[in-house]
Design a protein around this motif. Structure first.
Motif, PDB file in Angstrom:
ATOM      1  N   LEU A 160       0.823  -1.209   0.000  1.00 30.50           N
ATOM      2  CA  LEU A 160       0.000   0.000   0.000  1.00 30.50           C
ATOM      3  C   LEU A 160       0.857   1.260   0.000  1.00 30.50           C
ATOM      4  CD1 LEU A 160      -2.770   1.297   0.111  1.00 30.50           C
ATOM      5  CD2 LEU A 160      -2.725   1.077   2.607  1.00 30.50           C
ATOM      6  N   ALA A 161       1.835   1.320   0.898  1.00 29.89           N
ATOM      7  CA  ALA A 161       2.673   2.518   0.975  1.00 29.89           C
ATOM      8  C   ALA A 161       3.420   2.757  -0.332  1.00 29.89           C
ATOM      9  CB  ALA A 161       3.659   2.387   2.138  1.00 29.89           C
ATOM     10  N   ARG A 162       3.980   1.686  -0.902  1.00 29.02           N
ATOM     11  CA  ARG A 162       4.727   1.853  -2.150  1.00 29.02           C
ATOM     12  C   ARG A 162       3.823   2.353  -3.272  1.00 29.02           C
ATOM     13  NH1 ARG A 162       7.932  -3.300  -4.144  1.00 29.02           N
ATOM     14  NH2 ARG A 162       5.828  -4.089  -4.443  1.00 29.02           N
ATOM     15  N   THR A 163       2.619   1.784  -3.365  1.00 27.65           N
ATOM     16  CA  THR A 163       1.694   2.184  -4.426  1.00 27.65           C
ATOM     17  C   THR A 163       1.291   3.641  -4.294  1.00 27.65           C
ATOM     18  OG1 THR A 163       0.837  -0.071  -4.557  1.00 27.65           O
ATOM     19  CG2 THR A 163      -0.525   1.667  -5.488  1.00 27.65           C
ATOM     20  N   LEU A 164       0.953   4.058  -3.081  1.00 24.86           N
ATOM     21  CA  LEU A 164       0.567   5.451  -2.860  1.00 24.86           C
ATOM     22  C   LEU A 164       1.719   6.402  -3.167  1.00 24.86           C
ATOM     23  CD1 LEU A 164      -1.464   5.087   0.466  1.00 24.86           C
ATOM     24  CD2 LEU A 164      -2.381   5.548  -1.813  1.00 24.86           C
ATOM     25  N   LEU A 165       2.920   6.006  -2.773  1.00 28.94           N
ATOM     26  CA  LEU A 165       4.079   6.865  -3.032  1.00 28.94           C
ATOM     27  C   LEU A 165       4.366   6.986  -4.518  1.00 28.94           C
ATOM     28  CD1 LEU A 165       6.497   5.740  -0.157  1.00 28.94           C
ATOM     29  CD2 LEU A 165       5.434   7.991  -0.430  1.00 28.94           C
ATOM     30  N   ILE A 166       4.237   5.876  -5.250  1.00 25.35           N
ATOM     31  CA  ILE A 166       4.468   5.943  -6.699  1.00 25.35           C
ATOM     32  C   ILE A 166       3.500   6.920  -7.340  1.00 25.35           C
ATOM     33  CG2 ILE A 166       4.347   4.657  -8.869  1.00 25.35           C
ATOM     34  CD1 ILE A 166       5.307   2.189  -7.307  1.00 25.35           C
ATOM     35  N   GLY A 167       2.203   6.777  -7.005  1.00 27.79           N
ATOM     36  CA  GLY A 167       1.207   7.688  -7.566  1.00 27.79           C
ATOM     37  C   GLY A 167       1.502   9.138  -7.240  1.00 27.79           C
ATOM     38  N   MET A 168       1.882   9.402  -5.981  1.00 29.64           N
ATOM     39  CA  MET A 168       2.181  10.769  -5.559  1.00 29.64           C
ATOM     40  C   MET A 168       3.411  11.307  -6.292  1.00 29.64           C
ATOM     41  SD  MET A 168       2.927  12.184  -1.713  1.00 29.64           S
ATOM     42  CE  MET A 168       4.530  11.344  -1.637  1.00 29.64           C
ATOM     43  N   PHE A 169       4.466  10.473  -6.377  1.00 30.94           N
ATOM     44  CA  PHE A 169       5.693  10.922  -7.038  1.00 30.94           C
ATOM     45  C   PHE A 169       5.469  11.203  -8.521  1.00 30.94           C
ATOM     46  CE2 PHE A 169       8.486   8.472  -3.767  1.00 30.94           C
ATOM     47  CZ  PHE A 169       8.270   9.494  -2.854  1.00 30.94           C
ATOM     48  N   VAL A 170       4.703  10.331  -9.192  1.00 31.95           N
ATOM     49  CA  VAL A 170       4.457  10.534 -10.631  1.00 31.95           C
ATOM     50  C   VAL A 170       3.620  11.791 -10.852  1.00 31.95           C
ATOM     51  CG1 VAL A 170       3.312   9.567 -12.664  1.00 31.95           C
ATOM     52  CG2 VAL A 170       4.722   8.104 -11.215  1.00 31.95           C
ATOM     53  N   LEU A 171       2.641  12.031  -9.980  1.00 30.59           N
ATOM     54  CA  LEU A 171       1.854  13.260 -10.096  1.00 30.59           C
ATOM     55  C   LEU A 171       2.742  14.493  -9.940  1.00 30.59           C
ATOM     56  CD1 LEU A 171      -1.541  12.674  -8.244  1.00 30.59           C
ATOM     57  CD2 LEU A 171      -1.186  13.253 -10.646  1.00 30.59           C
ATOM     58  N   LEU A 172       3.669  14.431  -8.991  1.00 33.47           N
ATOM     59  CA  LEU A 172       4.582  15.557  -8.808  1.00 33.47           C
ATOM     60  C   LEU A 172       5.465  15.752 -10.032  1.00 33.47           C
ATOM     61  CD1 LEU A 172       5.672  15.094  -5.072  1.00 33.47           C
ATOM     62  CD2 LEU A 172       4.286  16.947  -6.026  1.00 33.47           C
ATOM     63  N   SER A 173       5.924  14.650 -10.629  1.00 33.21           N
ATOM     64  CA  SER A 173       6.760  14.774 -11.832  1.00 33.21           C
ATOM     65  C   SER A 173       5.959  15.383 -12.976  1.00 33.21           C
ATOM     66  CB  SER A 173       7.320  13.409 -12.231  1.00 33.21           C
ATOM     67  OG  SER A 173       6.303  12.560 -12.732  1.00 33.21           O
ATOM     68  N   TRP A 174       4.676  15.025 -13.066  1.00 28.61           N
ATOM     69  CA  TRP A 174       3.816  15.617 -14.103  1.00 28.61           C
ATOM     70  C   TRP A 174       3.608  17.101 -13.836  1.00 28.61           C
ATOM     71  CZ3 TRP A 174      -1.198  17.594 -13.234  1.00 28.61           C
ATOM     72  CH2 TRP A 174      -1.883  17.978 -14.380  1.00 28.61           C
ATOM     73  N   TRP A 175       3.435  17.431 -12.554  1.00 35.23           N
ATOM     74  CA  TRP A 175       3.222  18.843 -12.191  1.00 35.23           C
ATOM     75  C   TRP A 175       4.423  19.699 -12.600  1.00 35.23           C
ATOM     76  CZ3 TRP A 175      -0.780  21.676 -10.417  1.00 35.23           C
ATOM     77  CH2 TRP A 175      -0.506  22.927  -9.865  1.00 35.23           C
ATOM     78  N   PHE A 176       5.619  19.120 -12.458  1.00 34.34           N
ATOM     79  CA  PHE A 176       6.828  19.848 -12.823  1.00 34.34           C
ATOM     80  C   PHE A 176       7.253  19.557 -14.260  1.00 34.34           C
ATOM     81  CE2 PHE A 176       7.170  19.807  -8.161  1.00 34.34           C
ATOM     82  CZ  PHE A 176       7.411  21.145  -7.919  1.00 34.34           C
TER      83      PHE A 176
END
Length: 447
Positions: A160-176
């Motif tokens: 669960l933690a890994r999945t949530l972190l991946i989604g959050m990190f990819v969203l941040l990369s898209w934002w930037f």
């Protein structure tokens, strides 16, 4: 701790709790997959899925089978009060994982660097190579928590933690404005590293005698032998589950692989029912196998297959019914995954009815049949993919995967019956239930 079989109500209650948690993990996974599909597109998702599949399979090789070895040996050492062997195993398992994962990662990246035809994909290969030791260590930490009777904590910290972190990190990369398959792979590694640190800390704190103290590694040759067997069995299952995506990417194209990867990931949700039940039953199965308790093994296997099939049917029905609305959420192009998804869902339910013979044989230490079945299954899957994928595309890939998984499950069930006298399939559960209802059932010594 004794080797008694957990009752069906106890297992069902814990399994429902586990599935509730896994439902959250699945929901998080769907969200992550939608984020990846929307940010990377079908082709970018295909590159990501292909290299992630390769890294996942190779991380099992790099892990040297130590996660399954932990489930086999640690409950026995805990039950027998062998604390020095317990600490010795944990220390050796981590060293073996690193000693194998790092060379595998280096070899993988060097292949793409040295071959001109593959050199343009070296960036993705390097990111995937970094995932191999991270995934190996994280899976080992999860296996240790499972062996310590904490499978739910393992799911929370690793999955669960890994999945949530991946989604959050990819969203941040898209934002930037940095989103891309290579970036997504590196961010997946970062998420895996965080998950490993949390799970490893929890496992060490949960050990009965703590992580510190004298260690004994007199059974190290047995651990290595078991690890070599486990790695072949685990790698074959992982490769079969992902070879369809890999072959589609190689033979048809990254876009087809990206679309199919959504169907494959959704269908693998059904397998969570089987793995949830097995995770809860594994410590008891390991103790019963060590005690040669055939009757206990049969009861545990029958409970496991009945619950796994019931839960698999429910999950498959929900996914199949929701697919007309679920697939478009990934994007219009992903509606083409409907037929492969239907085939994979039916196949996963059929596999669940065959029981967890592979896990049972691994815990019982029956190495040769596992190795033979693993090699035969990989060869069969590659042959079927080469035959069906160029002609039928994603549908052919789904058919090849289902046929291979069923053939392997049936073969391993037959081996379990011959070698252990245990029928792990639904038929074995029905037979046991029928005998328990007979008036003279209490006088029978074996199932």
């Amino acid at each position: 701790m004794d080797g008694s079989t957990p009752g069906p109500r106890h297992v069902l209650t814990r399994t429902v709790l586990a599935l509730g948690l896994k439902g959250g993990i699945v929901a998080a996974g769907f969200g992550m997959q939608i984020i990846l599909a929307r940010t990377l597109g079908p082709e970018g998702l295909g590159v990501y899925a292909t290299f992630l599949s390769l890294a996942t399979v190779l991380s099992i090789t790099g892990g040297f089978g130590m996660p399954m070895a932990a489930v086999r040996f640690m409950p026995v050492y805990i039950a027998n009060g062998q604390e020095t062997r317990l600490r010795g195993f944990v220390h050796a398992a981590q060293r073996l994982t690193l000693a194998t994962a790092i060379p595998v990662a280096l070899a993988f990246s060097l292949v793409f660097l040295s071959l001109p035809a593959l050199r343009e994909q070296f960036g993705a290969a390097l990111a995937a190579a970094a995932l191999i030791p991270v995934f190996g260590l994280a899976t080992l930490a999860a296996g240790m928590l499972q062996a310590l009777g904490q499978p739910l904590r393992a799911d929370v910290l690793v999955n669960l933690a890994r999945t949530l972190l991946i989604g959050m990190f990819v969203l941040l990369s898209w934002w930037f404005d940095q989103a891309g398959p290579v970036t997504a792979l590196w961010l997946t590694g970062l998420a895996g590293l965080v998950a490993w640190a949390a799970a490893n800390t929890a496992a060490r704190r949960s050990m009965p005698a703590g992580a510190a103290g004298p260690r004994t590694q007199d059974e190290r040759p047995i651990w290595i032998s078991a690890g070599m067997t486990f790695v072949l069995a685990m790698a074959s299952v992982s490769l079969i589950e992902r070879l369809d995506t890999i072959m589609l990417g190689a033979l048809v194209g990254a876009e087809a692989a990206g679309i199919y990867s959504v169907a494959s990931r959704l269908a693998l949700t059904v397998a969570l029912a089987t793995t949830s039940v097995l995770a809860l039953m594994a410590p008891a199965l390991a103790r019963q196998a060590a005690a040669r308790d055939r009757a206990g093994l049969q009861r545990s296997a029958s409970i496991a297959v009945a619950l796994a099939l019931l839960l698999s049917l429910g999950v498959a029905a929900v996914l199949g019914g929701a697919s007309p609305w679920l697939l478009p959420a990934f994007g219009r192009d992903f509606e083409a995954a409907a037929m492969p998804l239907a085939i994979l869902l039916v196949g996963q339910v059929a596999v669940a009815a065959c029981g967890s013979a592979g896990g049972l044989l691994a815990l019982a230490g029956l190495n040769r049949p596992l190795i033979a079945a693993a090699l035969a299954a990989v060869i069969l899957d590659m042959a079927l993919c080469l035959l069906l994928v160029p002609v039928f595309g994603p549908v052919g890939a789904a058919c090849a995967t289902v046929a291979t998984l069923l053939a392997q499950a049936v073969a391993l069930s037959a081996v379990a019956w011959r070698s252990l006298g245990v029928d792990p399939t639904l038929l074995g559960a029905v037979r046991l239930a029928w005998r328990s209802l007979r008036p003279d059932a209490g006088h029978e010594g074996t199932p």
